[in-house]
Scaffold this active site. Structure first.
Site, mmCIF file in Angstrom:
data_model
loop_
_atom_site.group_PDB
_atom_site.id
_atom_site.type_symbol
_atom_site.label_atom_id
_atom_site.label_comp_id
_atom_site.label_asym_id
_atom_site.label_seq_id
_atom_site.Cartn_x
_atom_site.Cartn_y
_atom_site.Cartn_z
ATOM 1 N N SER A 1 0.847 -1.194 0.000
ATOM 2 C CA SER A 1 0.000 0.000 0.000
ATOM 3 C C SER A 1 0.877 1.235 0.000
ATOM 4 O O SER A 1 1.991 1.217 0.542
ATOM 5 C CB SER A 1 -0.890 0.018 1.247
ATOM 6 O OG SER A 1 -1.550 1.264 1.367
ATOM 7 N N TYR B 1 -1.754 -0.567 10.292
ATOM 8 C CA TYR B 1 -1.861 -1.099 8.920
ATOM 9 C C TYR B 1 -0.658 -0.660 8.076
ATOM 10 O O TYR B 1 -0.059 -1.459 7.353
ATOM 11 C CB TYR B 1 -3.171 -0.600 8.319
ATOM 12 C CG TYR B 1 -3.364 -0.834 6.843
ATOM 13 C CD1 TYR B 1 -3.777 -2.071 6.356
ATOM 14 C CD2 TYR B 1 -3.189 0.211 5.925
ATOM 15 C CE1 TYR B 1 -3.986 -2.259 4.992
ATOM 16 C CE2 TYR B 1 -3.393 0.022 4.573
ATOM 17 C CZ TYR B 1 -3.796 -1.211 4.110
ATOM 18 O OH TYR B 1 -4.000 -1.397 2.759
HETATM 19 P P1 NAP Z 1 -11.387 -5.997 0.175
HETATM 20 O O1 NAP Z 1 -12.266 -5.470 -0.900
HETATM 21 O O2 NAP Z 1 -11.700 -5.666 1.602
HETATM 22 O O3 NAP Z 1 -11.288 -7.590 0.009
HETATM 23 C C1 NAP Z 1 -10.538 -8.309 0.920
HETATM 24 C C2 NAP Z 1 -10.362 -9.718 0.431
HETATM 25 O O4 NAP Z 1 -9.445 -10.375 1.313
HETATM 26 C C3 NAP Z 1 -11.642 -10.529 0.487
HETATM 27 O O5 NAP Z 1 -11.599 -11.478 -0.560
HETATM 28 C C4 NAP Z 1 -11.558 -11.226 1.848
HETATM 29 O O6 NAP Z 1 -12.288 -12.424 1.924
HETATM 30 C C5 NAP Z 1 -10.075 -11.511 1.901
HETATM 31 N N1 NAP Z 1 -9.507 -11.680 3.233
HETATM 32 C C6 NAP Z 1 -9.505 -10.802 4.266
HETATM 33 N N2 NAP Z 1 -8.855 -11.335 5.317
HETATM 34 C C7 NAP Z 1 -8.454 -12.571 4.939
HETATM 35 C C8 NAP Z 1 -7.760 -13.617 5.587
HETATM 36 N N3 NAP Z 1 -7.345 -13.506 6.862
HETATM 37 N N4 NAP Z 1 -7.532 -14.763 4.902
HETATM 38 C C9 NAP Z 1 -7.950 -14.893 3.619
HETATM 39 N N5 NAP Z 1 -8.612 -13.941 2.945
HETATM 40 C C10 NAP Z 1 -8.867 -12.793 3.617
HETATM 41 O O7 NAP Z 1 -9.874 -5.541 -0.037
HETATM 42 P P2 NAP Z 1 -9.158 -4.679 -1.218
HETATM 43 O O8 NAP Z 1 -9.437 -3.248 -0.981
HETATM 44 O O9 NAP Z 1 -9.400 -5.303 -2.519
HETATM 45 O O10 NAP Z 1 -7.637 -4.888 -0.787
HETATM 46 C C11 NAP Z 1 -6.829 -5.920 -1.313
HETATM 47 C C12 NAP Z 1 -5.394 -5.617 -0.902
HETATM 48 O O11 NAP Z 1 -5.030 -4.332 -1.406
HETATM 49 C C13 NAP Z 1 -5.188 -5.557 0.613
HETATM 50 O O12 NAP Z 1 -3.961 -6.145 0.953
HETATM 51 C C14 NAP Z 1 -5.156 -4.072 0.905
HETATM 52 O O13 NAP Z 1 -4.392 -3.782 2.038
HETATM 53 C C15 NAP Z 1 -4.499 -3.560 -0.362
HETATM 54 N N6 NAP Z 1 -4.769 -2.141 -0.614
HETATM 55 C C16 NAP Z 1 -6.042 -1.694 -0.830
HETATM 56 C C17 NAP Z 1 -6.267 -0.339 -1.048
HETATM 57 C C18 NAP Z 1 -7.634 0.229 -1.304
HETATM 58 O O14 NAP Z 1 -7.774 1.468 -1.371
HETATM 59 N N7 NAP Z 1 -8.665 -0.593 -1.451
HETATM 60 C C19 NAP Z 1 -5.189 0.545 -1.049
HETATM 61 C C20 NAP Z 1 -3.910 0.050 -0.822
HETATM 62 C C21 NAP Z 1 -3.711 -1.297 -0.607
HETATM 63 P P3 NAP Z 1 -13.866 -12.418 2.326
HETATM 64 O O15 NAP Z 1 -14.607 -11.873 1.137
HETATM 65 O O16 NAP Z 1 -14.211 -13.828 2.582
HETATM 66 O O17 NAP Z 1 -14.008 -11.526 3.523
#
Ligand code: NAP
Length: 246
Positions: A141, A155
């Protein structure tokens, strides 16, 4: 057939990545923690498009569940060629004075321990000469370099640890045919912001982003797909920012 494991592959950035990798010809393993319906709907969509995928429930923070997930992959036809460490969590926006040990540990156990456990199991299977090599992408991130003050310093710390994992592991396995890179998204439209207590956070902050808009999951997936591909065959230990200039 080349297998790609996408942790947290059922929603958001992981979902976009799973779809892209399936279109690129990987057999995709869609890992998720609890929302089985989302994971199954994605597998259905991939198969409808002519791709191949299956879902595996596993909490990556739990070592036994990680071992069971990789054992399931071992039974599948094909070999593990790609790992996307995408699953990650954050919790309600808070200053450091509001953090508890329980919360800090939950963030670190998923984002850091989970990533390392998946790396460990993937490297065991990919490493030359017994394996066929492979590629790993860690989804970090922009918070790793910005620190996320007043919101999620815990985080941000976990994501900085992921960058250190990318650096260290890339050097450790470079001679074994495995490339390890990272991508650092900025504000991306996903449900993660609701977990932080502010579903419309990206819209609120859009004006502060040099490009004046939030990013789409597909824009991050494209980078991941490129880093995993042969087009990036001489790239390892690199971090690509996808944050609209932030
Ligand atoms: P999201 O929409 O909240 O989706 C999270 C995904 O991770 C879901 O498939 C969830 O499964 C799964 N998950 C959560 N905890 C888990 C665990 N302990 N074991 C296995 N699966 C798990 O997240 P996102 O925004 O796409 O983020 C994806 C990645 O990008 C993350 O690492 C996040 O830190 C990073 N990121 C995101 C942003 C942003 O703005 N969105 C920015 C920077 C970095 P369930 O559906 O079953 O809950």
């Amino acid at each position: 057939m080349n297998i790609a494991l996408v942790t947290g592959g059922s929603r958001g950035i992981g979902r976009a990545t799973s779809l892209l990798l399936a279109r690129q010809g990987y057999r995709v393993v869609v890992n998720y923690r609890q929302r089985v319906d989302d994971a199954e709907a994605l597998v259905f969509q991939i198969e409808k498009e002519g791709g191949r995928a299956f879902s595996v429930q596993a909490d990556i923070a739990d070592e036994q569940q990680v071992l069971a997930m990789f054992a399931r992959i071992d039974q599948a036809h094909g070999h593990l060629a790609a790992l996307v460490n995408n699953a990650g969590v954050l919790f309600t926006q808070s200053r450091v004075t509001g953090l508890t040990a329980e919360r800090i540990n939950r963030v670190l156990t998923t984002n850091v321990t989970g990533t390392l456990l998946c790396c460990r199991e993937a490297v065991k299977r990919m490493a030359l000469p017994h394996g066929k090599g492979g590629a790993i992408v860690n989804v970090s991130s922009a918070a790793a370099r910005l620190g996320a003050p007043n919101e999620y310093v815990d985080y941000a710390a976990s994501k900085a640890a992921m960058d250190a994992i990318t650096q260290g592991l890339s050097l450790e396995v470079a001679a074994q045919g495995i490339r390890v890179n990272g991508v650092r998204p900025g504000f991306i439209y996903t449900e993660m912001h609701a977990d932080g207590g502010e579903p419309h956070r990206v819209d609120r902050l859009a004006a502060s982003i040099p490009m004046q808009r939030g990013g789409q999951p597909e824009e991050v997936a494209e980078i991941i797909g490129w880093l995993l591909s042969d087009s990036a065959s001489y790239v390892t230990g690199s971090l690509i920012d996808a944050a609209g200039g932030r």
